[in-house]
Design an enzyme around this catalytic site. Structure first.
Site, short mmCIF file in Angstrom:
data_model
loop_
_atom_site.label_atom_id
_atom_site.label_comp_id
_atom_site.label_asym_id
_atom_site.label_seq_id
_atom_site.Cartn_x
_atom_site.Cartn_y
_atom_site.Cartn_z
N GLY A 9 0.85 -1.17 0.11
CA GLY A 9 -0.03 -0.01 0.05
C GLY A 9 0.78 1.24 0.20
N GLN A 13 -2.27 7.12 0.87
CA GLN A 13 -2.03 8.15 1.62
C GLN A 13 -0.83 7.67 2.79
N ASP A 59 0.43 -8.37 -5.77
CA ASP A 59 -0.94 -7.96 -5.52
C ASP A 59 -1.34 -8.67 -4.39
N LEU A 81 -0.40 -2.17 4.70
CA LEU A 81 -1.29 -0.96 4.54
C LEU A 81 -2.22 -1.39 3.53
N ALA A 83 -5.09 -2.04 1.24
CA ALA A 83 -6.32 -2.36 1.37
C ALA A 83 -7.24 -1.79 0.40
N THR A 128 -8.41 -0.99 12.12
CA THR A 128 -9.25 0.22 12.19
C THR A 128 -10.31 0.46 13.33
N GLU A 130 -13.08 0.87 12.51
CA GLU A 130 -14.13 0.46 11.88
C GLU A 130 -14.55 -0.75 12.68
N TYR A 152 -16.28 -4.10 4.72
CA TYR A 152 -14.86 -3.64 5.05
C TYR A 152 -14.44 -3.96 6.54
N LYS A 156 -11.77 -6.52 7.82
CA LYS A 156 -10.62 -6.09 8.82
C LYS A 156 -10.55 -6.84 10.08
N HIS A 182 -7.80 9.03 9.80
CA HIS A 182 -6.60 10.22 9.75
C HIS A 182 -6.76 10.70 8.19
N ARG A 187 -5.27 12.60 1.21
CA ARG A 187 -6.22 11.77 1.38
C ARG A 187 -7.07 11.60 0.05
P1 NAP Z 1 -5.28 4.17 0.70
O1 NAP Z 1 -4.96 5.55 0.39
O2 NAP Z 1 -6.75 3.87 -0.08
O3 NAP Z 1 -4.34 3.31 0.13
C1 NAP Z 1 -4.53 1.80 -0.10
C2 NAP Z 1 -3.40 1.35 -0.61
O4 NAP Z 1 -3.55 -0.11 -0.82
C3 NAP Z 1 -3.11 1.88 -1.97
O5 NAP Z 1 -1.64 1.95 -2.21
C4 NAP Z 1 -3.34 0.73 -2.90
O6 NAP Z 1 -2.76 0.68 -4.25
C5 NAP Z 1 -3.20 -0.40 -2.10
N1 NAP Z 1 -3.84 -1.55 -2.66
C6 NAP Z 1 -5.23 -1.70 -2.76
N2 NAP Z 1 -5.53 -3.05 -3.29
C7 NAP Z 1 -4.48 -3.56 -3.34
C8 NAP Z 1 -3.84 -4.75 -4.05
N3 NAP Z 1 -5.16 -5.74 -4.49
N4 NAP Z 1 -2.76 -5.41 -4.07
C9 NAP Z 1 -1.71 -4.23 -3.85
N5 NAP Z 1 -2.26 -3.27 -3.27
C10 NAP Z 1 -3.15 -2.77 -3.04
O7 NAP Z 1 -5.44 4.08 2.16
P2 NAP Z 1 -4.93 4.81 3.56
O8 NAP Z 1 -5.98 5.80 3.87
O9 NAP Z 1 -3.50 5.11 3.23
O10 NAP Z 1 -4.87 3.28 4.59
C11 NAP Z 1 -3.85 2.68 4.81
C12 NAP Z 1 -4.20 1.36 5.59
O11 NAP Z 1 -4.89 1.68 6.66
C13 NAP Z 1 -5.64 0.68 4.77
O12 NAP Z 1 -5.39 -0.79 5.07
C14 NAP Z 1 -6.80 1.35 5.41
O13 NAP Z 1 -7.75 0.35 5.45
C15 NAP Z 1 -6.10 1.42 6.91
N6 NAP Z 1 -6.73 2.41 7.56
C16 NAP Z 1 -6.79 3.63 7.19
C17 NAP Z 1 -7.35 4.61 8.11
C18 NAP Z 1 -7.49 6.23 7.49
O14 NAP Z 1 -8.20 6.60 8.24
N7 NAP Z 1 -7.04 6.43 6.43
C19 NAP Z 1 -8.02 4.32 9.21
C20 NAP Z 1 -7.80 2.91 9.70
C21 NAP Z 1 -7.46 2.02 8.96
P3 NAP Z 1 -3.30 1.74 -5.66
O15 NAP Z 1 -2.83 2.80 -5.23
O16 NAP Z 1 -2.77 0.90 -6.57
O17 NAP Z 1 -4.82 1.59 -5.34
O1 F7E Z 2 -16.51 8.64 5.83
C1 F7E Z 2 -20.18 9.96 6.24
C2 F7E Z 2 -20.17 8.59 6.27
O2 F7E Z 2 -15.90 7.66 3.83
C3 F7E Z 2 -16.64 9.22 6.99
C4 F7E Z 2 -11.39 4.74 5.83
O3 F7E Z 2 -10.20 5.18 5.80
O4 F7E Z 2 -11.81 5.63 8.03
C5 F7E Z 2 -12.38 5.65 6.69
O5 F7E Z 2 -13.42 5.05 6.47
C6 F7E Z 2 -18.11 9.30 7.43
C7 F7E Z 2 -19.29 8.28 7.23
O6 F7E Z 2 -14.65 7.38 5.92
C8 F7E Z 2 -20.37 11.42 2.55
O7 F7E Z 2 -21.41 7.99 5.96
C9 F7E Z 2 -21.18 11.48 4.68
O8 F7E Z 2 -20.18 7.92 8.43
O9 F7E Z 2 -14.70 9.69 5.08
P1 F7E Z 2 -15.34 8.31 5.16
P2 F7E Z 2 -14.69 6.23 6.72
O10 F7E Z 2 -16.09 5.54 6.25
O11 F7E Z 2 -14.96 6.44 8.36
C10 F7E Z 2 -11.82 4.30 8.54
C11 F7E Z 2 -11.12 4.63 9.90
C12 F7E Z 2 -11.18 3.32 7.84
O12 F7E Z 2 -10.65 2.22 8.23
C13 F7E Z 2 -11.29 3.28 6.27
O13 F7E Z 2 -10.29 2.74 5.53
O14 F7E Z 2 -18.89 10.25 6.65
N1 F7E Z 2 -20.17 10.67 4.76
N2 F7E Z 2 -21.14 12.13 3.48
C14 F7E Z 2 -19.82 10.49 3.94
N3 F7E Z 2 -18.39 9.66 3.49
C15 F7E Z 2 -18.22 9.80 2.32
N4 F7E Z 2 -17.13 9.06 1.87
N5 F7E Z 2 -18.72 10.44 1.31
C16 F7E Z 2 -19.82 11.42 1.45
O15 F7E Z 2 -20.48 12.31 0.55
#
Ligand code: NAP
Ligand code: F7E
Length: 368
Positions: A9, A13, A59, A81, A83, A128, A130, A152, A156, A182, A187
């Site tokens: 990953g 981000q 992959d 990372l 996903a 996460t 979630e 999702y 996880k 985060h 993002r």
């Molecule tokens: P992101 O920006 O969506 O990045 C996901 C990464 O995974 C990208 O590099 C993507 O590659 C890669 N990927 C997806 N499917 C793949 C596959 N089949 N094989 C190889 N690589 C693959 O996510 P992020 O926000 O950086 O989050 C990083 C991790 O933390 C994720 O596991 C996410 O679920 C978890 N997480 C995120 C948050 C948050 O708030 N950001 C919170 C809790 C947990 P491509 O660029 O090619 O698509």
């Molecule tokens: O939604 C509401 C939506 O898609 C946040 C991922 O990084 O964090 C992320 O997941 C909230 C939800 O993030 C829209 O219904 C309203 O309640 O920004 P989000 P997420 O679902 O919290 C967790 C920790 C991860 O692990 C995940 O990988 O916002 N919401 N209106 C919306 N959400 C989106 N996307 N778009 C809207 O228009």
């Protein structure tokens, strides 16, 4: 000798911020990328070509490709990372999400065992908030029961438990960071925060009329991604492997995020109405926008089940990791994202203008 880290990953981000963080610490960083018809590697473009930064094709759905990279790189630390990270998308592609986000974790753990690295390679799993889903307590800490509320989150949860299982069954050093939302200027553009900051910038600059969102009352604990990647590293530096909640402990609604983001873009909103009829109307800002509805609700962005009350308790990370959850405030986070997107939209506007008028500018020598 540099320590060697492998990041799945890496193009995401967190992967991009973590790469920078580890390179600065003197690590040799290897990242897994996957083939796509468009090479979208914007977040790591500035790192490519650096002596200690290497990319490998693999992959998460392809065990052999992961084994081959692990065998070639022989990492000291793996940060898993990769996903399918979009919760709403997981309702449309649940099987794919399970394959990457659940079985993918197993593939990484098994690759380490297949390469006989289980005694020396430490593994970080991107878990996460979630997992708490339909929350059973607020705030949530390491002891709060899980109640995943999307495909999702269910995937996880498998990742979380298989990491725990391999830790206990094989004595492997593998840990889950239970990270709350985060965000950053990097993002993905369909997550709610970035969708809002980009729209606020476009509306302020006359390039968009209205922003459509789903559940405005949803509550999140939003932190800055750059601060959170430090924790991933800290988690792998502890004597004993353990799981940690990483959060700020401060909660805001989507409505509050939008209100502040528009304010940063020079637009004051008043929210009126309820549920699907709620609107954000401009009450102060550029003359052309006064009285206009700039934020509206579309049911297209409602989820079949939505997680609406997340707030983390980072006490364990604060005391055991020495991590500061208040480094970047909510207000600073919104500001830095809006400032970034105001500049990005302005630059895109200039580029589009130049493209439209290119022939004339070439003729006049304004561009060469
Ligand atoms: P992101 O920006 O969506 O990045 C996901 C990464 O995974 C990208 O590099 C993507 O590659 C890669 N990927 C997806 N499917 C793949 C596959 N089949 N094989 C190889 N690589 C693959 O996510 P992020 O926000 O950086 O989050 C990083 C991790 O933390 C994720 O596991 C996410 O679920 C978890 N997480 C995120 C948050 C948050 O708030 N950001 C919170 C809790 C947990 P491509 O660029 O090619 O698509
Ligand atoms: O939604 C509401 C939506 O898609 C946040 C991922 O990084 O964090 C992320 O997941 C909230 C939800 O993030 C829209 O219904 C309203 O309640 O920004 P989000 P997420 O679902 O919290 C967790 C920790 C991860 O692990 C995940 O990988 O916002 N919401 N209106 C919306 N959400 C989106 N996307 N778009 C809207 O228009």
């Amino acid at each position: 000798m540099s320590r060697v880290a492998l990041i799945t990953g890496v193009t995401g981000q967190d992967g991009s911020f973590l790469s920078e963080f580890l390179l600065e610490k003197g690590y040799e960083v290897h990242g897994i990328i996957r083939r796509s018809s468009v090479d979208f590697r914007e977040r790591i473009a500035h790192l490519e070509g650096k002596a200690n930064f290497h990319l490998h094709y693999a992959d998460m759905g392809d065990s052999m490709s992961i084994v081959k990279v692990v065998d070639r790189v022989r990492p000291d630390e793996i940060y898993n990372l990769a996903a399918q990270s979009h919760v709403q998308v997981s309702f449309d592609s649940p099987e794919y999400t399970a394959n990457v986000d659940a079985t993918g974790v197993l593939r990484v753990l098994e690759a380490v065992r297949a390469c006989h690295l289980e005694d020396r390679c430490r593994i970080y799993q991107a878990s996460t908030s979630e997992l708490y889903g339909k929350v059973e307590a607020v705030p949530q800490n390491e002891d709060t029961p899980f109640h995943p509320y999307s495909p999702y989150a269910v995937a996880k949860l498998y990742g979380y438990w298989i990491v725990k299982e391999y830790r206990e069954a094989y004595g492997m050093y593998c840990c889950s960071g239970i990270l709350f939302n985060h965000e950053s200027e990097r993002r993905g553009e369909t997550f709610v925060t970035r969708k809002i900051t980009l729209a606020a910038a476009r509306i302020a600059q006359g390039l968009q009329d209205c922003l459509y969102l789903g559940n405005l009352s949803s509550l999140r604990d939003w932190g800055y991604a750059k601060d959170y990647v430090e924790c991933m590293w800290l988690i792998l530096q502890q004597e004993q492997p353990d799981d940690f909640v990483i959060a700020t402990g401060v909660q805001h609604s989507v409505r509050e995020f939008a209100d502040l983001a528009f304010r940063e873009a020079g637009i004051e909103l008043r929210f009126e109405g309820e549920g699907a009829d709620e609107k954000g109307v401009c009450v102060n800002g550029p003359e052309r926008l006064i009285g206009k509805t700039l934020v509206a609700v579309s049911k297209d962005f409602y989820r079949p089940t939505d997680v609406v009350n997340l707030c983390g308790d980072p006490s364990k990370a604060r005391t055991q990791l020495g991590w500061n959850p208040s480094k970047t405030s909510f207000e600073q986070l919104v500001k830095l994202m809006v400032e970034h997107d105001m500049a990005k939209v302005a630059a895109e506007g200039v580029a589009a203008h130049v493209r439209t008028n290119l022939a004339e500018y070439l003729e006049k020598g304004i561009v060469k």
